[in-house]
Design a protein around this motif. Sequence first.
Motif, PDB file in Angstrom:
ATOM      1  N   ASP A   1      -6.909   5.402  -4.397  1.00  0.00           N
ATOM      2  CA  ASP A   1      -5.524   4.989  -4.689  1.00  0.00           C
ATOM      3  C   ASP A   1      -5.577   4.435  -6.115  1.00  0.00           C
ATOM      4  O   ASP A   1      -5.901   3.266  -6.321  1.00  0.00           O
TER       5      ASP A   1
ATOM      6  N   GLN B   1      -2.996  -7.416  -9.648  1.00  0.00           N
ATOM      7  CA  GLN B   1      -3.514  -7.449 -11.026  1.00  0.00           C
ATOM      8  C   GLN B   1      -2.349  -7.518 -12.019  1.00  0.00           C
ATOM      9  O   GLN B   1      -2.363  -8.325 -12.949  1.00  0.00           O
TER      10      GLN B   1
ATOM     11  N   HIS C   1      -4.949  -0.081   2.778  1.00  0.00           N
ATOM     12  CA  HIS C   1      -5.355   1.219   3.320  1.00  0.00           C
ATOM     13  C   HIS C   1      -6.637   1.065   4.151  1.00  0.00           C
ATOM     14  O   HIS C   1      -6.777   1.661   5.219  1.00  0.00           O
TER      15      HIS C   1
ATOM     16  N   ASP D   1     -14.486  -1.692  -4.885  1.00  0.00           N
ATOM     17  CA  ASP D   1     -13.529  -2.023  -5.945  1.00  0.00           C
ATOM     18  C   ASP D   1     -14.326  -2.639  -7.084  1.00  0.00           C
ATOM     19  O   ASP D   1     -15.358  -3.269  -6.851  1.00  0.00           O
TER      20      ASP D   1
ATOM     21  N   PHE E   1     -15.963   3.218  -9.213  1.00  0.00           N
ATOM     22  CA  PHE E   1     -16.176   4.404  -8.355  1.00  0.00           C
ATOM     23  C   PHE E   1     -16.815   5.558  -9.125  1.00  0.00           C
ATOM     24  O   PHE E   1     -17.260   6.533  -8.537  1.00  0.00           O
TER      25      PHE E   1
ATOM     26  N   SER F   1       0.835  -1.206   0.000  1.00  0.00           N
ATOM     27  CA  SER F   1       0.000   0.000   0.000  1.00  0.00           C
ATOM     28  C   SER F   1       0.870   1.257   0.000  1.00  0.00           C
ATOM     29  O   SER F   1       1.631   1.479   0.938  1.00  0.00           O
TER      30      SER F   1
END
Length: 309
Positions: free
Chosen positions: A99, A106, A37, A54, A81, A9
Amino acid sequence: METGFSHYSVMKNEAIEGLAIKPDGVYLDCTAGGGGHSLEIVKRLENGKLIAVDQDPAAIEAAGRRLSEYSDKVRFARSNFSEIESVLGDTRVDGVLIDLGVSSYQLDTPERGFSYNHDAPLDMRMNPDAAFTARELVNNYSEQELRRVIRDWGEERFASRISSFIVDERERRPIETTFELVEIIKKAIPAAARDKGPHPAKRTFQAIRIEVNRELDIIEPTIRSLAPLMNSGGRIAIITFHSLEDRIVKQTYQSLASGCTCPSDFPICVCGKKPTFKIITKHPIVPGEKELEENPRSRSAKLRIAEKI
Ligand SMILES: C[S@@+](CC[C@H](N)C(=O)[O-])C[C@H]1O[C@@H](n2cnc3c(N)ncnc32)[C@H](O)[C@@H]1O
């Protein structure tokens, strides 16, 4: 399919400090990823709540495992988002973290097709249910569109040659895999430039990933739609990974932090525009030396924070 979810993170302490978390507040992590986070946020909550979003189901699963101890304080939402209004409904939040970009998980999961280091079908979707893949882009965009994407999103100076080589190659047969694309890029870039600096496919892969996931288009509208959903005094902290993203965040904060836009010779204000945000970070926060050593991928990261007035 890999099951471990590894992600460092970025600027964890700086971002969490910047959010100035209230133990009873409601917080929104728009990019939960591996939950690094998010975990720091929930640890600081007493009666507060975290909404962890997410678009990648693998991230929601991983964050769920990471935060299992705090499940009574967390609501997970699998969503882009850019659709945050429908996720929040009537809920108002006291802090938001974004972030941006892809997670190491990924990037490092070969079958997701993000990496020029692994041979896999060209994919690069953060949301595996989305219809548009890197394969579609590479095989169907016109040469002009390819050039625009590779030049603007990759800041690649050989964008014209790469696009023209892609179009030549796909006339013979469709381009299916990451390694096929890497070979075409290598052929397109002159040897002198190809053999120095970062991997020759780095910029083109970044550009295609940004286009496939519409990464840049959604940043400004998302910040603007979040502003009215934040309580007064609430903070928004955004971590970016390249200059194009950072510029959008900076300019959107500036626009929301500015008041009346009437021409200076107007005797009174007719636009009625009032500042919504106060900018907390005049200059972006960047990772410290220790973090750079531990996680070289954080090299280009920048954190900008604003506060709802
Ligand atoms: C850099 S990682 C976040 C890592 C996380 N902060 C942590 O500490 O583990 C970015 C994550 O955001 C997600 N993401 C990126 N863009 C998104 C979007 N528009 N909507 C929802 N999720 C997004 C990606 O799927 C990825 O899991």
